[in-house]
Write an enzyme that holds these catalytic residues in place. Structure first.
Site, PDB file in Angstrom:
ATOM      1  N   LYS A   7     -12.333  -5.570   2.298  1.00  0.00           N
ATOM      2  CA  LYS A   7     -13.311  -6.104   3.127  1.00  0.00           C
ATOM      3  C   LYS A   7     -14.562  -6.614   2.525  1.00  0.00           C
ATOM      4  CE  LYS A   7     -10.951  -6.544   6.867  1.00  0.00           C
ATOM      5  NZ  LYS A   7     -10.585  -7.966   6.810  1.00  0.00           N
ATOM      6  N   TYR A  15      -7.471  -6.542   9.440  1.00  0.00           N
ATOM      7  CA  TYR A  15      -7.203  -6.866   8.085  1.00  0.00           C
ATOM      8  C   TYR A  15      -7.218  -8.441   8.047  1.00  0.00           C
ATOM      9  CZ  TYR A  15      -5.142  -6.143   3.514  1.00  0.00           C
ATOM     10  OH  TYR A  15      -5.172  -6.193   2.072  1.00  0.00           O
ATOM     11  N   TYR A  68       0.899  -1.228  -0.132  1.00  0.00           N
ATOM     12  CA  TYR A  68       0.094  -0.034   0.012  1.00  0.00           C
ATOM     13  C   TYR A  68       1.084   1.012   0.113  1.00  0.00           C
ATOM     14  CZ  TYR A  68      -4.111  -2.963   1.177  1.00  0.00           C
ATOM     15  OH  TYR A  68      -5.134  -3.971   1.203  1.00  0.00           O
ATOM     16  N   PRO A 108     -12.465   0.035  -1.529  1.00  0.00           N
ATOM     17  CA  PRO A 108     -11.841  -1.497  -1.221  1.00  0.00           C
ATOM     18  C   PRO A 108     -10.293  -1.308  -0.508  1.00  0.00           C
ATOM     19  CG  PRO A 108     -11.603  -0.342  -3.340  1.00  0.00           C
ATOM     20  CD  PRO A 108     -12.582   0.412  -2.617  1.00  0.00           C
TER      21      PRO A 108
HETATM   22  C1  PHB Z   1      -7.184  -6.829  -4.897  1.00  0.00           C
HETATM   23  O1  PHB Z   1      -6.173  -7.473  -5.104  1.00  0.00           O
HETATM   24  O2  PHB Z   1      -7.972  -6.652  -5.672  1.00  0.00           O
HETATM   25  C2  PHB Z   1      -7.227  -5.904  -3.906  1.00  0.00           C
HETATM   26  C3  PHB Z   1      -6.264  -6.121  -2.599  1.00  0.00           C
HETATM   27  C4  PHB Z   1      -6.378  -5.336  -1.526  1.00  0.00           C
HETATM   28  C5  PHB Z   1      -7.270  -4.319  -1.350  1.00  0.00           C
HETATM   29  C6  PHB Z   1      -7.960  -4.048  -2.553  1.00  0.00           C
HETATM   30  C7  PHB Z   1      -8.013  -5.049  -3.564  1.00  0.00           C
HETATM   31  O3  PHB Z   1      -7.287  -3.552  -0.330  1.00  0.00           O
END
Ligand code: PHB
Ligand code: APR
Length: 398
Positions: free
Chosen positions: A304, A392, A209, A300
């Site tokens: 979740k 998470y 992230y 997203p």
């Molecule tokens: C995804 O891999 O699509 C994905 C992963 C983590 C997130 C949102 C989407 O926080």
């Protein structure tokens, strides 16, 4: 109307919510019919979420859905938060003893459809629900709730004891509830996510992230050969404005870190989605129960949406099982209240992750410094990183 059918629970929508509900009800000996507007291929192939929290993985394993997920899913014991050119790992194993599994929603849906059909279940594709009737009928009355749907050009009717509205945010179930019954709580965000699927091995072994002055970026994956990557963009942005080279360049800039470079590759799918937080209360009206995206949407950033949908239908399947086993209506009557406690905790987490990591154009220099203070805190305090980690990997289910 020239065709009638009957079941115990009529389920609208063959997304994760509807299919998991049908599977759990079957294990309780309760009959259901799933009605889905799209084709089987469409629901299996559409590109959606990909992170399963530990609760979801455990449920799938315990209920016989885990074989392929265990073979092909990627177990991750942490994520990275990257800001100011440095990466900081949040170690889920050390902080919670739990993990997440990377496994595409399309694969979850494929496994569920396979399991339902193999068990003799009824999932009708290209069956578009047009209206719901007699939602207020009581269990003692002779009238029962019914669902009208169109299949092969014919209008048909499914009569049932309960209806589960698992038809997503744009479905027909929520709007079938009379005006004035529901209260909606909503926040839209002044940005969207541009998402791509690329035929290139993941750039990093865990999800990254990235907080950056130019906006948020996320490096995710679907397998050891397929990457899933996201960029914060304007909500009204058009995909035509984003040729592949620009996407890779922007991802590289926003994920920049010492000794790091991102390798591009063929992009096989791309699209832009808006972001919102949304909840309706209550999640029930008469004998209609809303579950998953039909009742709530999360941005997203916390991964979740799918997991929350599964948490809803767990509560619903157990409440319906109590009703059929002993006539006890209390768990069904408390469905909304039980679910909403979790929903609001997950809303808080998803909003917080989103607020901490994105660039808000209305923010001033103070707000940017405050975001960095939040990131510094969450990556340096055990209490703060444990809070992120427990959310998470999934808060405990009751
Ligand atoms: C995804 O891999 O699509 C994905 C992963 C983590 C997130 C949102 C989407 O926080
Ligand atoms: N008749 C029949 N089916 C319908 C109708 C209708 N009138 N309207 C919608 N549907 C179907 C859609 O085609 C879709 O397949 O309902 C299904 C809803 O599925 P999802 O949108 O996946 O919703 P849900 O099962 O709640 O999934 C929750 O997974 O990826 C996430 O963003 C998604 O977070 C959400 C989660």
């Amino acid at each position: 109307m020239n065709q009638g059918m009957r079941t115990q629970v009529g389920i609208v929508g063959a997304g994760p919510a509807g299919l998991v509900l049908s599977h759990l009800l079957h294990l309780e000996g309760i009959d259901s019919v799933v009605l889905e507007a799209h084709t089987r291929e469409y629901v299996q192939e559409r590109v959606r979420a990909g992170v399963l929290e530990q609760n979801t993985v455990d449920l799938f394993t315990r209920t016989g859905l885990g074989a392929r997920m265990q073979r092909e899913g990627l177990v991750h014991h942490g994520i990275e938060l990257r800001f100011q050119g440095r990466g900081h790992r949040i170690d889920f194993r050390e902080l919670t003893g739990r993990a997440i599994t990377i496994y595409a929603q399309g694969d979850v849906v494929k496994d569920l459809i396979h399991a339902r059909l193999a068990a003799g279940g009824t999932v009708l594709f290209e069956a578009e629900v047009v209206s719901l009737h007699d939602l207020e009928s009581s269990h003692s009355s002779s009238r029962k709730p019914s669902i009208r749907f169109r299949k092969d050009g014919t209008l048909m009717e499914l009569t049932c004891d309960f209806i589960a509205g698992c038809d997503g945010f744009h479905g027909v179930c929520r709007p079938s509830i009379p005006r004035g019954v529901l209260t909606a709580y909503e926040r839209t965000y002044p940005f969207g996510w541009l998402g791509i699927l690329a035929e290139v091995p993941p750039a990093f072994e865990e999800l990254v992230y990235c907080y950056h002055d130019r906006g948020f970026a996320l490096l995710s994956m679907r397998s050891l050969r397929l990457s899933r990557l996201y960029l914060q963009c304007s909500p009204g942005d058009l995909i035509e404005n984003w040729p592949d080279a620009r996407i890779w360049q922007e991802l590289q800039t926003r994920s920049a870190c010492q000794g790091w470079s991102l390798t591009g590759g063929p992009i096989i799918q791309k699209g832009i989605a808006g972001m919102r937080s949304f909840v309706v209360e209550p999640m029930q009206y008469g004998r209609l129960f809303l579950a998953g995206d039909a009742a709530h949407i999360v941005p997203p950033t916390g991964a979740k949406g799918l997991n929350l949908a599964v948490a809803d239908v767990r509560v619903l399947a157990s409440a319906m099982a109590d009703f059929y086993r002993s006539g006890d209506r209390a768990p069904c009557d408390h469905y909304s209240e039980t679910c909403l406690r979790r929903v609001w905790k997950i809303q808080r987490f998803s909003w917080w992750m989103t607020s901490m990591l994105h660039r808000f154009d209305s923010d001033n220099a103070f707000d940017r410094r405050r975001q960095l203070g939040d990131l510094d805190y969450v990556t340096s305090s055990r209490a703060a990183s444990q809070s992120l980690a427990e959310n998470y990997v999934g808060l405990p289910t009751d």
